[in-house]
Scaffold this motif. Sequence first.
Motif, short mmCIF file in Angstrom:
data_model
loop_
_atom_site.label_atom_id
_atom_site.label_comp_id
_atom_site.label_asym_id
_atom_site.label_seq_id
_atom_site.Cartn_x
_atom_site.Cartn_y
_atom_site.Cartn_z
N ASP A 5 0.83 -1.20 0.00
CA ASP A 5 0.00 0.00 0.00
C ASP A 5 0.86 1.26 0.00
O ASP A 5 0.51 2.27 -0.61
CB ASP A 5 -0.93 0.02 1.22
CG ASP A 5 -2.12 -0.93 1.07
OD1 ASP A 5 -2.51 -1.19 -0.09
OD2 ASP A 5 -2.63 -1.40 2.09
N TYR A 28 0.52 4.63 -2.20
CA TYR A 28 0.44 5.94 -1.56
C TYR A 28 1.55 6.85 -2.10
O TYR A 28 1.32 8.02 -2.41
CB TYR A 28 0.62 5.81 -0.04
CG TYR A 28 -0.60 5.42 0.72
CD1 TYR A 28 -1.77 6.17 0.66
CD2 TYR A 28 -0.59 4.29 1.55
CE1 TYR A 28 -2.89 5.81 1.40
CE2 TYR A 28 -1.71 3.91 2.27
CZ TYR A 28 -2.86 4.68 2.20
OH TYR A 28 -3.97 4.32 2.91
N SER A 48 0.95 8.61 -5.42
CA SER A 48 0.05 9.76 -5.38
C SER A 48 0.69 10.94 -4.66
O SER A 48 0.55 12.09 -5.08
CB SER A 48 -1.27 9.38 -4.71
OG SER A 48 -1.08 8.98 -3.36
N THR A 79 -5.06 11.00 -4.16
CA THR A 79 -4.64 10.06 -3.13
C THR A 79 -5.13 8.65 -3.43
O THR A 79 -6.07 8.45 -4.19
CB THR A 79 -5.15 10.51 -1.74
OG1 THR A 79 -4.55 9.71 -0.73
CG2 THR A 79 -6.65 10.37 -1.64
N TYR A 80 -4.46 7.71 -2.80
CA TYR A 80 -4.82 6.29 -2.91
C TYR A 80 -5.58 5.87 -1.66
O TYR A 80 -5.26 6.29 -0.55
CB TYR A 80 -3.55 5.45 -3.06
CG TYR A 80 -3.75 3.97 -2.86
CD1 TYR A 80 -4.30 3.17 -3.86
CD2 TYR A 80 -3.38 3.35 -1.66
CE1 TYR A 80 -4.49 1.81 -3.68
CE2 TYR A 80 -3.56 1.99 -1.47
CZ TYR A 80 -4.12 1.22 -2.49
OH TYR A 80 -4.31 -0.12 -2.29
N TYR A 81 -6.63 5.04 -1.83
CA TYR A 81 -7.39 4.51 -0.72
C TYR A 81 -7.26 2.98 -0.68
O TYR A 81 -7.45 2.32 -1.71
CB TYR A 81 -8.89 4.83 -0.87
CG TYR A 81 -9.23 6.29 -0.86
CD1 TYR A 81 -9.36 6.99 0.33
CD2 TYR A 81 -9.44 6.97 -2.06
CE1 TYR A 81 -9.68 8.33 0.33
CE2 TYR A 81 -9.76 8.31 -2.06
CZ TYR A 81 -9.89 8.99 -0.86
OH TYR A 81 -10.20 10.32 -0.86
N THR A 82 -6.93 2.46 0.47
CA THR A 82 -7.00 1.01 0.63
C THR A 82 -8.47 0.59 0.58
O THR A 82 -9.37 1.42 0.61
CB THR A 82 -6.41 0.58 1.98
OG1 THR A 82 -7.22 1.12 3.04
CG2 THR A 82 -4.97 1.06 2.14
N ASP A 99 0.56 12.82 7.69
CA ASP A 99 -0.66 12.17 7.20
C ASP A 99 -1.47 13.11 6.32
O ASP A 99 -1.45 14.33 6.50
CB ASP A 99 -1.56 11.75 8.37
CG ASP A 99 -1.11 10.47 9.04
OD1 ASP A 99 -0.04 9.95 8.66
OD2 ASP A 99 -1.81 10.00 9.95
N GLN A 138 -5.98 9.83 5.43
CA GLN A 138 -5.32 8.87 6.31
C GLN A 138 -5.72 9.08 7.77
O GLN A 138 -5.94 8.13 8.51
CB GLN A 138 -3.80 8.98 6.15
CG GLN A 138 -3.30 8.49 4.79
CD GLN A 138 -1.85 8.85 4.53
OE1 GLN A 138 -1.37 9.91 4.92
NE2 GLN A 138 -1.13 7.96 3.86
#
Length: 398
Positions: A79, A83, A86, A95-98, A162, A166
Amino acid sequence: MENDEKRYRSGLITGIIVGIAFMLIIFLGRGLLFSRATTAVNQDGIKEDMDTVYGKINTVKRYLDKYYYEDVDEDKLTDGIYYGMSVALGDPYTTYYTKDEYKKLLESNEGQYCGIGVNVTQNQKTGEFLITNVFSTAPAKDAGILKGDIITKIDGKDVSGDSLDQLVSRVAGKEGTNVKVTVNRDNQSIDFDITRKKIDIDTVTYEMKDNNVGYIKITEFDGITKTQVREAITSLQSQGMEKLIIDLRDNPGGRLDSVLDIASAFIEGKGLFLYSKTKDGTRDDYYLEDSCICPDTPMVVLVNENSASASEAFTGNMKAYKRATIVGTTTFGKGIMQSLYPMSDGSALKITVGKYYLPDDSNIHKTGITPDVEVEKSDDSAVDEQLNKAMEVVAGLK
């Protein structure tokens, strides 16, 4: 403006802890998948040549496996790669989201989440997370967290570095579980142990003030907000409302469908609400819905430097269509929009895809909207000079 969005302000990005409003969620669409092919063209027509990249990633991974002093969490490492891609853009809105983060995002956009119940903004320059509102029935309120507190740690881990997304993910969690929130208050560090619970976000409050002036406060534009605003309008009209103040101070924005519906409640017809332009020059137009229920009531829109994104789209339309007088301070200035791209594994990528323009062809990114009547917030917390000025201005409207 964001796809469901919610962030911003004089260098600040805003959201709800455990509920961020991102504006243009209607763009939900294609999933982006990474291919191991040496050279390939994916479904979006993007050429991929990844052997060199994968080779270096594998080398770094081997070094970490061999020399890092603790066991490596494979999932977190993977992950982290996404992240990092981005973050490297230097754009706080991409942004990246899990999988878990994306699930929480979708839940919060519908006006319900499981967390502690506070609104938070992030200062884009300092990275600080400022609590701008504590819900009256939320566990944060019961624990003693106050508006103005600055979040510094979650479960003992520093939040510096963060993103707002996040932070939201770290605070949100399963109902009944505990989270330790550390805040800075008057240069003192204070810890709060809070039990998460399911919270319905009350995005709208309203009341009738003196001289039949209706007052509606909108904290963000979520899925439930449009219904709440129309209910507020109808209730105030039944009480004899003659004039109206819409308070968008500290409102980070939210969903396009929500703010468009709400603007349509005050502006007659199907005029242009906004249009967007992307990298390839594509233009998309969004129009009002011809569903006005409050066309003539004299109105003031109250804003400040934390009013962003969807809030600015609403304010800009009220100004462009000469529907309201704008009072307060210059808004945040977020004139860009994001699209959400879900992926096959349940994760997602939010990408800034273009700029949006108001009906007068203006783009307010990094400039904001200047009020018709400027008034700063009073240093005296017991006196709301901006609201007092709004009351004074609306009294003179016909």
